[in-house]
Design a protein around this motif. Structure first.
Motif, PDB file in Angstrom:
ATOM      1  N   TYR A  57      40.325  31.835  27.556  1.00  0.00           N
ATOM      2  CA  TYR A  57      41.184  31.415  28.676  1.00  0.00           C
ATOM      3  C   TYR A  57      40.863  32.069  30.033  1.00  0.00           C
ATOM      4  CZ  TYR A  57      44.189  28.501  25.823  1.00  0.00           C
ATOM      5  OH  TYR A  57      44.668  27.494  25.025  1.00  0.00           O
ATOM      6  N   PRO A  58      40.589  33.372  30.080  1.00  0.00           N
ATOM      7  CA  PRO A  58      40.365  33.968  31.409  1.00  0.00           C
ATOM      8  C   PRO A  58      39.251  33.289  32.203  1.00  0.00           C
ATOM      9  CG  PRO A  58      40.634  35.688  29.790  1.00  0.00           C
ATOM     10  CD  PRO A  58      40.579  34.400  29.039  1.00  0.00           C
ATOM     11  N   LYS A  60      38.893  30.304  32.805  1.00  0.00           N
ATOM     12  CA  LYS A  60      39.438  29.199  33.610  1.00  0.00           C
ATOM     13  C   LYS A  60      39.824  29.645  35.018  1.00  0.00           C
ATOM     14  CE  LYS A  60      40.814  26.046  30.007  1.00  0.00           C
ATOM     15  NZ  LYS A  60      41.514  24.793  29.852  1.00  0.00           N
ATOM     16  N   ILE A  61      39.921  30.958  35.226  1.00  0.00           N
ATOM     17  CA  ILE A  61      40.215  31.486  36.574  1.00  0.00           C
ATOM     18  C   ILE A  61      39.072  31.127  37.536  1.00  0.00           C
ATOM     19  CG2 ILE A  61      40.632  33.615  37.907  1.00  0.00           C
ATOM     20  CD1 ILE A  61      41.904  34.793  35.350  1.00  0.00           C
ATOM     21  N   TYR A  63      37.786  28.362  38.160  1.00  0.00           N
ATOM     22  CA  TYR A  63      38.005  27.124  38.926  1.00  0.00           C
ATOM     23  C   TYR A  63      38.890  27.306  40.153  1.00  0.00           C
ATOM     24  CZ  TYR A  63      36.064  25.460  34.591  1.00  0.00           C
ATOM     25  OH  TYR A  63      35.244  25.292  33.507  1.00  0.00           O
ATOM     26  N   ILE A  64      39.496  28.473  40.308  1.00  0.00           N
ATOM     27  CA  ILE A  64      40.201  28.733  41.581  1.00  0.00           C
ATOM     28  C   ILE A  64      39.523  29.885  42.320  1.00  0.00           C
ATOM     29  CG2 ILE A  64      42.483  27.713  41.279  1.00  0.00           C
ATOM     30  CD1 ILE A  64      43.421  30.461  40.207  1.00  0.00           C
ATOM     31  N   SER A  68      37.934  29.444  46.182  1.00  0.00           N
ATOM     32  CA  SER A  68      38.552  30.309  47.203  1.00  0.00           C
ATOM     33  C   SER A  68      37.466  31.067  47.954  1.00  0.00           C
ATOM     34  CB  SER A  68      39.514  31.317  46.573  1.00  0.00           C
ATOM     35  OG  SER A  68      40.527  30.652  45.895  1.00  0.00           O
ATOM     36  N   PHE A 108      42.406  32.800  52.133  1.00  0.00           N
ATOM     37  CA  PHE A 108      41.554  32.479  50.993  1.00  0.00           C
ATOM     38  C   PHE A 108      40.736  33.687  50.520  1.00  0.00           C
ATOM     39  CE2 PHE A 108      42.750  28.187  52.063  1.00  0.00           C
ATOM     40  CZ  PHE A 108      42.928  27.638  50.801  1.00  0.00           C
ATOM     41  N   LEU A 111      43.043  35.368  48.295  1.00  0.00           N
ATOM     42  CA  LEU A 111      43.112  34.651  47.010  1.00  0.00           C
ATOM     43  C   LEU A 111      41.874  34.922  46.158  1.00  0.00           C
ATOM     44  CD1 LEU A 111      44.629  31.208  48.058  1.00  0.00           C
ATOM     45  CD2 LEU A 111      45.653  32.913  46.559  1.00  0.00           C
ATOM     46  N   THR A 115      42.464  36.667  42.613  1.00  0.00           N
ATOM     47  CA  THR A 115      42.097  35.970  41.370  1.00  0.00           C
ATOM     48  C   THR A 115      40.926  36.689  40.680  1.00  0.00           C
ATOM     49  OG1 THR A 115      40.746  34.428  42.666  1.00  0.00           O
ATOM     50  CG2 THR A 115      42.932  33.677  42.047  1.00  0.00           C
ATOM     51  N   LEU A 118      42.387  39.584  38.770  1.00  0.00           N
ATOM     52  CA  LEU A 118      43.080  39.135  37.550  1.00  0.00           C
ATOM     53  C   LEU A 118      42.096  38.624  36.494  1.00  0.00           C
ATOM     54  CD1 LEU A 118      46.125  37.471  39.289  1.00  0.00           C
ATOM     55  CD2 LEU A 118      46.222  39.415  37.735  1.00  0.00           C
ATOM     56  N   LYS A 121      40.293  42.174  34.998  1.00  0.00           N
ATOM     57  CA  LYS A 121      41.062  43.005  34.044  1.00  0.00           C
ATOM     58  C   LYS A 121      40.760  42.659  32.577  1.00  0.00           C
ATOM     59  CE  LYS A 121      44.124  46.036  32.793  1.00  0.00           C
ATOM     60  NZ  LYS A 121      43.690  47.438  32.716  1.00  0.00           N
ATOM     61  N   PHE A 127      40.942  46.218  37.026  1.00  0.00           N
ATOM     62  CA  PHE A 127      41.216  45.285  38.122  1.00  0.00           C
ATOM     63  C   PHE A 127      40.153  45.406  39.211  1.00  0.00           C
ATOM     64  CE2 PHE A 127      45.680  45.621  36.591  1.00  0.00           C
ATOM     65  CZ  PHE A 127      45.911  44.271  36.422  1.00  0.00           C
TER      66      PHE A 127
END
Lengths: 255, 53
Positions: A57-58, A60-61, A63-64, A68, A108, A111, A115, A118, A121, A127
């Motif tokens: 899952y991480p 998928k970050i 894509y933002i 950004s 941005f 952001l 991101t 996050l 981590k 972080f």
């Protein structure tokens, strides 16, 4: 207004006004396209694109985080070009273009950093690390943070605008450093993965590439809409201030 | 999963927060323009009254 100017001289002297009018006429379309493409991107990210085998899952970050960072580059590119044109032409619209792009670019950059932290981590176990790309991005954040602080608290005059334009141009030098830092230094941040030129079969699988491209378009449209909106607000505020000053003068002379 | 959702939540929260700020600025501009319009119409009325007397 004629679409094409009669000479190069006229082209450069009317470019700010033409760009502004073009931006205003495109604003509603950009707004609706931004909303529509954002909905599509989130549908792709949450329901369509497969989970990456190692990170899960991480990942998928991505894509933002990447869009950004891309918008951060584009925004400070606008600051750079508009600042050069302001120093050359000294018209307030170029200054407005630059300061609004810096504001949205700063958003941005924040952001991209947030991101990235996050994502760092769960994957790196921390972080933050003083890696070349992270550190150079943080420096960019401070440069444009300082740029905005000066603009927010100093008296809005030509001297401040000139100084800000110089900072905007020099600050942009950090952008290629950020981009190339992963190639110049051994860093924890991964090297480019979207397209690997030496290896035609390498790079991202098609589904991830499509989602990333859609996200790049969507986030760029959001940036464009926010920038145009801020430019329009600043221009309107400037015009209102001019009208208020004229009215005050008229009222004073009538007394 | 937690980090992934947190990142998307932060992305949206920051973007919406900024959008609220833009919207507030818009509201203030509208109020300023309305105030200016009132002042302009009052000053036009005064000028008319003055020219009659």
């Amino acid at each position: 207004m004629r679409w094409w100017p009669r000479s190069w001289r006229q082209f450069w002297s009317t470019l700010d006004g033409r760009t502004y009018h073009m931006m205003l006429s495109a604003r509603p379309w950009i707004g609706w396209l931004a909303v529509g493409s954002m909905v599509i991107v989130f549908a792709l990210v949450f329901w369509w694109v497969p989970l990456e085998a190692i990170q899960g899952y991480p990942q998928k970050i991505f894509y933002i985080h990447v869009p950004s960072a891309w918008v951060m580059y584009a925004a400070f590119g606008v600051v750079f070009a508009s600042s050069i044109l302001y120093l050359w032409k000294r018209t307030s619209l170029w200054d407005i273009f630059a300061r609004c792009a810096a504001e949205v670019g700063f958003l941005f950059t924040t952001l991209a950093l947030a991101t990235g932290m996050l994502w760092g981590k769960p994957i790196w176990g921390t972080f933050w690390t003083w890696d070349a790309r992270l550190t150079s991005t943080l420096i960019l954040w401070f440069i444009y943070g300082g740029y905005m602080l000066v603009r927010a608290f100093a008296r809005p005059d030509a001297e401040v605008a000139r100084l800000a334009a110089v900072v905007g141009i020099i600050g942009f030098l950090d952008v290629p450093i950020i981009h190339l830092s992963v190639l110049w230094w051994r860093t924890l941040h991964p090297q480019p993965v979207v397209m690997i030129i030496d290896d035609p079969g390498g790079g991202l699988p098609a589904s991830m590439l499509i989602t990333l491209l859609a996200s790049l378009v969507a986030v760029s449209l959001v940036f464009a809409w926010l920038w145009i909106q801020r430019v329009w607000q600043e221009r309107t505020a400037e015009n209102l201030a001019l009208l208020e000053a004229l009215l005050e003068r008229r009222e004073r002379s009538a007394r | 999963m937690t980090w992934y959702l947190s990142a998307y939540a932060v992305f949206w929260a920051v973007l919406f927060g900024y959008l609220m700020g833009v919207s507030n600025r818009q509201q203030k501009l509208v109020e300023r323009a309305e105030h200016l319009t009132r002042r302009l119409s009052e000053s036009a009325t005064d000028a008319k009254g003055g020219s009659r007397s």
